[in-house]
Scaffold this motif. Structure first.
Motif, mmCIF file in Angstrom:
data_model
loop_
_atom_site.group_PDB
_atom_site.id
_atom_site.type_symbol
_atom_site.label_atom_id
_atom_site.label_comp_id
_atom_site.label_asym_id
_atom_site.label_seq_id
_atom_site.Cartn_x
_atom_site.Cartn_y
_atom_site.Cartn_z
ATOM 1 N N HIS A 1 0.837 -1.199 0.000
ATOM 2 C CA HIS A 1 0.000 0.000 0.000
ATOM 3 C C HIS A 1 0.873 1.250 0.000
ATOM 4 C CE1 HIS A 1 -3.520 2.439 0.840
ATOM 5 N NE2 HIS A 1 -2.833 3.035 1.789
ATOM 6 N N HIS B 1 1.492 4.569 1.415
ATOM 7 C CA HIS B 1 1.159 5.396 2.582
ATOM 8 C C HIS B 1 1.640 6.811 2.287
ATOM 9 C CE1 HIS B 1 0.152 1.887 5.018
ATOM 10 N NE2 HIS B 1 1.221 1.318 4.507
ATOM 11 N N VAL C 1 6.159 3.060 0.389
ATOM 12 C CA VAL C 1 5.532 1.843 -0.101
ATOM 13 C C VAL C 1 6.558 0.726 0.080
ATOM 14 C CG1 VAL C 1 6.242 2.229 -2.513
ATOM 15 C CG2 VAL C 1 4.300 0.728 -1.999
#
Length: 108
Positions: free
Chosen positions: A37, A39, A51
């Motif tokens: 993900h 961030h 990431v």
């Protein structure tokens, strides 16, 4: 000590999100790596947006070699994953570009 895999964290600021995405796609495509993900703010010990890509041990040498000349000026934090999170983020680390202070307080 067993190294299970390596974590490669691409660090970015708001203006660098697209560059980070492009670098993550290049790594994922070239080395068949999962991309975590994105961030956009500091998460965990990481001081900026980041990431994570998880790299199998047998591919880490190739990934590190490629990053050394293809990171496009981005800061990359890499560490082994041994199960000792504190040591993995403090002692078992490699920086591509300038190192940045991590928030180690969450590791006790």
């Amino acid at each position: 000590m067993t190294i299970h895999d390596f974590h490669v964290h691409l660090y970015f600021d708001a203006a660098e999100v697209e560059r980070a995405k492009a670098l993550a796609v290049a790594l994922a495509t070239r080395f068949d790596l999962p991309v975590g993900h994105f961030h956009t703010r500091p998460v965990g010990p990481h001081p900026r947006g980041s990431v994570q890509l998880t790299v199998p041990t047998e591919r880490f040498g190739a990934v590190a070699s490629w990053l050394s000349v293809n990171r496009g000026g981005m800061t990359v934090f890499a560490h082994s994953s041994t199960g000792d999170d504190r040591a993995d983020h403090r002692d078992h680390v490699i920086w591509f570009g300038p190192s940045e202070p991590l928030d180690m307080s969450l590791f006790g």
